[in-house]
Motif scaffolding. Structure first.
Motif, PDB file in Angstrom:
ATOM      1  N   HIS A  11     105.189  69.453  20.332  1.00 16.00           N
ATOM      2  CA  HIS A  11     105.652  70.745  20.830  1.00 16.00           C
ATOM      3  C   HIS A  11     104.917  71.901  20.141  1.00 16.00           C
ATOM      4  O   HIS A  11     104.814  73.001  20.702  1.00 16.00           O
ATOM      5  N   GLU A  12     104.389  71.650  18.915  1.00 14.45           N
ATOM      6  CA  GLU A  12     103.626  72.694  18.235  1.00 14.45           C
ATOM      7  C   GLU A  12     102.278  72.898  18.910  1.00 14.45           C
ATOM      8  O   GLU A  12     101.779  74.035  18.998  1.00 14.45           O
ATOM      9  N   LEU A  13     101.688  71.826  19.399  1.00 13.33           N
ATOM     10  CA  LEU A  13     100.431  71.961  20.148  1.00 13.33           C
ATOM     11  C   LEU A  13     100.673  72.733  21.443  1.00 13.33           C
ATOM     12  O   LEU A  13      99.860  73.584  21.837  1.00 13.33           O
ATOM     13  N   SER A  14     101.806  72.458  22.134  1.00 14.28           N
ATOM     14  CA  SER A  14     102.128  73.199  23.360  1.00 14.28           C
ATOM     15  C   SER A  14     102.362  74.665  23.048  1.00 14.28           C
ATOM     16  O   SER A  14     101.946  75.553  23.816  1.00 14.28           O
ATOM     17  N   ASP A  18     100.478  78.101  24.498  1.00 12.91           N
ATOM     18  CA  ASP A  18     101.204  79.227  25.105  1.00 12.91           C
ATOM     19  C   ASP A  18     101.138  80.487  24.254  1.00 12.91           C
ATOM     20  O   ASP A  18     101.569  81.548  24.704  1.00 12.91           O
ATOM     21  N   GLY A  19     100.612  80.371  23.003  1.00 11.63           N
ATOM     22  CA  GLY A  19     100.564  81.525  22.133  1.00 11.63           C
ATOM     23  C   GLY A  19     101.883  81.823  21.461  1.00 11.63           C
ATOM     24  O   GLY A  19     102.112  82.965  21.047  1.00 11.63           O
ATOM     25  N   HIS A  20     102.748  80.837  21.342  1.00 14.80           N
ATOM     26  CA  HIS A  20     104.074  81.030  20.745  1.00 14.80           C
ATOM     27  C   HIS A  20     104.232  80.252  19.450  1.00 14.80           C
ATOM     28  O   HIS A  20     105.363  80.018  19.017  1.00 14.80           O
ATOM     29  N   LEU A  21     103.133  79.859  18.813  1.00 11.05           N
ATOM     30  CA  LEU A  21     103.223  79.088  17.583  1.00 11.05           C
ATOM     31  C   LEU A  21     103.657  79.992  16.426  1.00 11.05           C
ATOM     32  O   LEU A  21     103.088  81.074  16.247  1.00 11.05           O
ATOM     33  N   PRO A  22     104.679  79.610  15.651  1.00 15.37           N
ATOM     34  CA  PRO A  22     105.108  80.426  14.511  1.00 15.37           C
ATOM     35  C   PRO A  22     103.951  80.612  13.519  1.00 15.37           C
ATOM     36  O   PRO A  22     103.168  79.691  13.277  1.00 15.37           O
ATOM     37  N   PRO A  23     103.837  81.817  12.934  1.00 16.16           N
ATOM     38  CA  PRO A  23     102.710  82.091  11.997  1.00 16.16           C
ATOM     39  C   PRO A  23     102.653  81.123  10.821  1.00 16.16           C
ATOM     40  O   PRO A  23     101.568  80.759  10.377  1.00 16.16           O
ATOM     41  N   GLU A  24     103.823  80.671  10.366  1.00 14.11           N
ATOM     42  CA  GLU A  24     103.816  79.790   9.198  1.00 14.11           C
ATOM     43  C   GLU A  24     103.259  78.413   9.507  1.00 14.11           C
ATOM     44  O   GLU A  24     102.909  77.662   8.598  1.00 14.11           O
ATOM     45  N   ARG A  25     103.129  78.081  10.833  1.00 16.75           N
ATOM     46  CA  ARG A  25     102.564  76.777  11.186  1.00 16.75           C
ATOM     47  C   ARG A  25     101.162  76.892  11.753  1.00 16.75           C
ATOM     48  O   ARG A  25     100.521  75.892  12.045  1.00 16.75           O
ATOM     49  N   ALA A  26     100.681  78.111  11.934  1.00 17.14           N
ATOM     50  CA  ALA A  26      99.372  78.307  12.560  1.00 17.14           C
ATOM     51  C   ALA A  26      98.256  77.685  11.720  1.00 17.14           C
ATOM     52  O   ALA A  26      97.349  77.018  12.264  1.00 17.14           O
ATOM     53  N   GLU A  44      92.042  73.050  24.718  1.00 13.06           N
ATOM     54  CA  GLU A  44      91.216  74.018  25.417  1.00 13.06           C
ATOM     55  C   GLU A  44      91.268  73.799  26.911  1.00 13.06           C
ATOM     56  O   GLU A  44      91.248  74.743  27.711  1.00 13.06           O
ATOM     57  N   GLN A  45      91.345  72.546  27.309  1.00 17.46           N
ATOM     58  CA  GLN A  45      91.449  72.232  28.736  1.00 17.46           C
ATOM     59  C   GLN A  45      92.771  72.755  29.296  1.00 17.46           C
ATOM     60  O   GLN A  45      92.816  73.328  30.392  1.00 17.46           O
ATOM     61  N   TYR A  46      93.828  72.608  28.518  1.00 16.76           N
ATOM     62  CA  TYR A  46      95.127  73.116  28.960  1.00 16.76           C
ATOM     63  C   TYR A  46      95.105  74.639  29.078  1.00 16.76           C
ATOM     64  O   TYR A  46      95.673  75.217  30.021  1.00 16.76           O
ATOM     65  N   ARG A  47      94.416  75.286  28.105  1.00 16.82           N
ATOM     66  CA  ARG A  47      94.331  76.746  28.146  1.00 16.82           C
ATOM     67  C   ARG A  47      93.591  77.213  29.394  1.00 16.82           C
ATOM     68  O   ARG A  47      93.960  78.198  30.042  1.00 16.82           O
ATOM     69  N   GLY A  48      92.518  76.483  29.740  1.00 20.19           N
ATOM     70  CA  GLY A  48      91.763  76.847  30.926  1.00 20.19           C
ATOM     71  C   GLY A  48      92.586  76.706  32.196  1.00 20.19           C
ATOM     72  O   GLY A  48      92.562  77.573  33.089  1.00 20.19           O
ATOM     73  N   MET A  49      93.338  75.621  32.322  1.00 19.03           N
ATOM     74  CA  MET A  49      94.189  75.411  33.504  1.00 19.03           C
ATOM     75  C   MET A  49      95.268  76.485  33.578  1.00 19.03           C
ATOM     76  O   MET A  49      95.580  77.001  34.667  1.00 19.03           O
ATOM     77  N   GLN A  50      95.818  76.835  32.423  1.00 21.58           N
ATOM     78  CA  GLN A  50      96.873  77.847  32.404  1.00 21.58           C
ATOM     79  C   GLN A  50      96.327  79.203  32.836  1.00 21.58           C
ATOM     80  O   GLN A  50      96.969  79.945  33.587  1.00 21.58           O
ATOM     81  N   GLN A  51      95.087  79.528  32.411  1.00 24.38           N
ATOM     82  CA  GLN A  51      94.477  80.794  32.790  1.00 24.38           C
ATOM     83  C   GLN A  51      94.204  80.858  34.283  1.00 24.38           C
ATOM     84  O   GLN A  51      94.404  81.894  34.930  1.00 24.38           O
ATOM     85  N   GLN A  52      93.767  79.754  34.848  1.00 18.78           N
ATOM     86  CA  GLN A  52      93.501  79.702  36.286  1.00 18.78           C
ATOM     87  C   GLN A  52      94.785  79.922  37.089  1.00 18.78           C
ATOM     88  O   GLN A  52      94.787  80.618  38.113  1.00 18.78           O
ATOM     89  N   LEU A  53      95.865  79.335  36.626  1.00 16.01           N
ATOM     90  CA  LEU A  53      97.141  79.511  37.327  1.00 16.01           C
ATOM     91  C   LEU A  53      97.600  80.963  37.261  1.00 16.01           C
ATOM     92  O   LEU A  53      98.080  81.525  38.253  1.00 16.01           O
TER      93      LEU A  53
END
Length: 279
Positions: A11-14, A18-26, A44-53
């Motif tokens: 869930h930390e990778l997800s 999404d850009g919601h990772l807590p700073p203390e775990r970044a 990176e592949q997930y980020r690309g798909m998310q941007q396209q959507l």
């Protein structure tokens, strides 16, 4: 969520995607991705798909909205369907009312007078019930009746209330039969009454209850030595039963009928004929 290598949760990778990772775990996640290129490539592949959507849904469509999908058209169609359903329901209710009224009218027309089968069925019911009650209670020595003749007024008031009409207890002392009393009985046609008389060793019972057979004449039957005269008058059925000859029972039935009829309340009036001849 299961953990991946390096103590990093899936869930930390997800959250990193999404850009919601807590700073203390970044820092820990970045170190893990640096050490695991394949996981970094997957993210990176997930980020690309998310941007396209996001771009697909953010850019307005150049094609005009079809007329059938425009809001006013959809609202109008919805109202039309609602009116149609309401009209269909109203029509169905109207058909039920009209059909029901017609059906009941036809029923009333068909059942304006009882059929021969209905009359015969009511006759059998009352006769059979009267015979059964006579056989059960006429042999009783200590409790042949529920309320004795000493409480005749109470007996008549009680049974009249239960049967829903004023009852008359025939007086048969002129032919030697003394009233013993009576009782309330159940039947398929509702509450029934039984009055019992005695003359020597002979016991006579009068059974009565409401019926819808219409007026019928005297009907005689015999069941294992027990004679029964049945008749119906003014929506009430009667059965007089005793172990005696047919002629004697016929005279008793005529006497009972006379006292139960409207004319029976007038001692000076001539005796009316019985409602038919015995079959």
């Amino acid at each position: 969520m299961s953990a991946v290598r390096g103590g990093i949760e899936e869930h930390e990778l997800s959250a990193a995607v999404d850009g919601h990772l807590p700073p203390e775990r970044a820092a820990a996640v970045e170190a893990y991705l640096a050490a695991n290129p394949e996981q970094s490539a997957r993210l990176e592949q997930y980020r690309g798909m998310q941007q396209q959507l996001r771009q697909a849904f953010a850019e307005p469509s150049e094609a005009p909205v079809p007329t059938r999908l425009r809001v006013p058209r959809l609202l109008a169609e919805r109202r039309r369907r609602a009116y149609w359903r309401l009209g269909a329901v109203a029509a169905a209710v109207l058909l039920l009312i009209v059909g029901g009224a017609g059906g009941w009218a036809a029923r009333d027309w068909r059942l304006g007078a009882p059929s021969a089968n209905q009359t015969a069925q009511v006759e059998r019911e009352i006769t059979n019930d009267a015979v059964a009650a006579h056989r059960v209670f006429s042999v009783e020595v200590r409790h042949p009746v529920e309320v004795g003749a000493a409480q005749e007024m109470h007996l008549v008031q009680w049974l009249s209330k239960r049967l829903g009409r004023p009852l008359v207890v025939p007086n048969l002392t002129a032919v030697g039969f003394q009233l013993m009393g009576g009782r309330l009985l159940p039947s398929e046609g509702g509450p029934a009454a039984q009055f019992m008389y005695q003359k020597g060793d002979t016991r006579l019972t009068l059974y009565e209850r409401s019926d819808d057979a219409g007026e019928t004449g005297f009907r005689y039957s015999k069941n294992n030595g027990l004679g029964v005269f049945y008749w119906s008058d003014r929506d009430f059925g009667y059965a007089l039963a005793a172990k005696t000859g047919r002629q004697e029972l016929m005279k008793l039935a005529e006497m009972v009928y006379h006292q139960l009829s409207d004319e029976g309340a007038k001692p000076s009036s001539p005796v009316p004929p019985p409602p038919g001849k015995p079959s």
